[in-house]
Scaffold this motif. Structure first.
Motif: not given
Ligand code: DGJ
Length: 583
Positions: A280-283, A321-328
């Protein structure tokens, strides 16, 4: 008894050399097309330049080291608050202020721009001889879309939002909606056009951050119907090409996800990376990167300043999602690099104590290190010096800097020191003859004060110990006379609160070193182990207009009778030591 760490500096130089090669091969290095960087350089616009061992920010034709500080989110909109802040920022020896530009203020009605908030910042900075790095609080600010203008917030049909699993809308603009990215990119382009017009000849603004701490929370991805259908669609070829090209040097976490499918090169996100929150995060990371790239590219077409994105980091044990997912984030660097070639830097916002670990992970991504936010604490003063020395950082910037008291804040002292010697520091970053020294701190606050060994390509090895608070001279175990001098403090001595310790070391020549920082004790030995190293002289001093001015010859008790160089924890200082070899 403690043992010195293995040589750090030489390895770093080799690693940097590897980075140069990688940059030439188009794998790492500033992502903006070389043509764009050259055009910016030709036009005298601030730009990034790779030279020798470092990539540096070049302003008005000269390398520039950012002694930064970021304003609290709302301070810049308050005239009184800024009137109080500007002189403070000067007194703290900043040369650059990081300040937000908010979409809601610059485009209160669609297509009607109001740049008064920007112009006020420019005027204030210029009046106080400071530069700016502007932060585009556009579609996202800490995941949320609270800085979007009213006309965006209130038209959910036109400007779709992300949705939670149960279908409720979130105050997060969807990265999948063309209307969202088009509106954001148009506003950002207008900002950059304005900057070119009002600042293109002055260069008060040096760089621009695109959005702020992009990412998903409290779920790892958007669960709207649009997101679901894109999640089921094939992984874009551009991403897969990059991953294939870098298969053996991907971040271990990303490689492990991909390995679950046997490195499939076609299929949906789930088919290529397996099920789970990390996919999910990669996407989301890919789509956020594409969006940020559209915004950055639109801005660069107007005025090609260096641009970067910043990341909220991960608390240990947290899942996406518990941490801010998908940032740089470092494990997503290849996704962001493939998706956002217009961005020059990926930057960490470091609020955890394990600065050493996070900065090193970011430095390894191959983009220059720039820390736009860091926790304002006494320790940040040492962190900044260390990053500049250890990773040729472009700059450092504690958050809510206007709260620092210039009379007492260590960051002010560290910046004063850097200000006096910045061209020397920059020159040695390029040569690779600078090191950072600091005891690594774990995320739980545990300090690893193991001595560190530094070799900067010359004939001597420096062993750095992290001094105890001022008191009796620190004596290195095993040194002649150590026992007689009674080196260790009595077990019952009161324990002082730990003071920050660390700094940077520069090799001015084969037998000539500068040590700058606080809480350091340095001893010397021939790097090849042949014979012994003696101190010819130690001078305390300062740089005046870039020239070294010794202010005190240190000897006797101050060098422990010629055994070491030491800088106490009660201030930031610079000492120059000259060495010789004897049998
Ligand atoms: C990180 C954000 O990027 C900043 O804008 C600010 O909200 C700080 N956190 C607050 O600690």
């Amino acid at each position: 008894m403690t043992h010195a760490r293995p040589v750090v500096a030489v390895r770093r130089a080799v690693a940097r050399a590897a980075v140069v090669l990688a940059a030439v091969a188009g794998v790492h290095g500033p992502a903006a097309p070389l043509g764009a960087q050259r055009a910016a350089a030709d036009a005298g616009i601030p730009h990034l330049r790779r030279e020798g061992q470092a990539t540096q920010l070049v302003v008005d034709g000269r390398p520039f080291l950012v002694r930064g500080g970021e304003l609290g989110n709302s301070t810049a909109t308050g005239a009184d608050a800024m009137a109080r802040a500007w002189p403070r920022l000067r007194a703290l020896h900043l040369n650059t202020v990081l300040a937000p530009v908010s979409w809601e203020l610059i485009e209160p009605e669609e297509g009607r721009y109001d740049f008064r908030s920007v112009d006020r910042l420019l005027a204030g900075a210029r009046a106080h001889d400071l530069r700016l790095v502007l932060l585009w609080f556009g579609s996202w600010k800490n995941s949320m879309s609270s800085y979007a203008p009213t006309w965006v917030k209130t038209d959910q049909r036109r400007f779709p939002r992300t949705e939670a699993t149960r279908g409720a809308g979130q105050e997060i603009l969807s990265p999948f909606a063309e209307a969202n990215v088009a509106a954001d990119a148009r506003a950002f382009a207008a900002l950059m056009r304005h900057l070119r017009r009002v600042d293109g000849a002055r260069h008060t603004v040096l760089m621009v951050q695109v959005e702020n701490e992009i990412g998903m929370i409290p779920e790892a991805r958007d669960h709207s119907a649009t997101a679901d259908s894109l999640f089921a669609a094939p992984v874009p070829a551009a991403l897969l090409h990059r991953l294939q090209a870098r298969r053996d040097s991907l971040a271990p976490e990303l490689r492990a996800r991909w390995a679950t499918s046997g490195f499939r090169t076609a299929g949906s996100w789930g088919a290529v990376f397996g099920p789970g929150l990390h996919t999910d995060e990669l996407f989301m990371a890919w789509h956020f990167a594409r969006y940020a790239d559209r915004v950055a590219a639109a801005g660069k077409r107007e005025y090609p300043l260096p641009m970067f994105v910043n990341a909220a980091l991960i608390r240990p044990g947290y899942t996406p999602g518990r941490y801010v997912s998908a940032g740089p984030l470092p494990h997503l660097v290849d996704v962001w690099r493939a998706g956002a070639p217009s961005l020059d830097l990926l930057s960490p916002d470091i609020y955890f104590p394990n600065v050493h670990e996070w900065a090193t992970r970011y430095a390894r991504t191959g983009t220059p290190l720039f820390v736009p936010e860091a926790r304002l604490s006494p320790q940040v003063a040492v962190d900044a010096l260390w990053a500049v020395g250890a990773h040729a950082a472009i700059g450092y910037s504690p958050f809510a800097i206007e709260n620092a008291d210039p009379a007492t804040a260590p960051i002010g002292r560290a910046y004063a020191l850097l200000a006096s010697m910045d061209s020397l520091v920059l020159a040695h970053q390029r040569r690779g003859t600078i090191a950072g020294v600091m005891p690594p701190i774990a995320v739980d606050g545990t300090v690893d004060a193991t001595p560190q060994r530094v070799v900067l390509g010359g004939p001597y090895a420096l062993t750095v110990r992290f001094a105890d608070p001022p008191g009796p001279p620190v004596i290195s175990p095993g040194q002649p006379g150590a026992a007689a001098m009674g080196g260790a403090p009595a077990p019952s001595a009161p324990v002082a609160p730990p003071a920050p310790r660390g700094g940077l070391i520069i090799a001015l020549g084969p037998d000539d070193y500068l040590v700058a920082g606080t809480g350091l004790v340095v001893t010397f030995a021939p790097a090849d182990g042949v014979g012994q190293a003696g101190i010819l002289s130690v001078d305390e001093g300062r740089f005046v207009q870039g020239r070294w001015m010794p202010t005190m010859r240190l000897n006797g008790d101050q060098t422990h009778q010629g055994r070491h160089l030491s800088i106490a924890t009660d201030g930031f200082g610079v000492q120059r030591v000259r060495l010789y070899r004897y049998r």
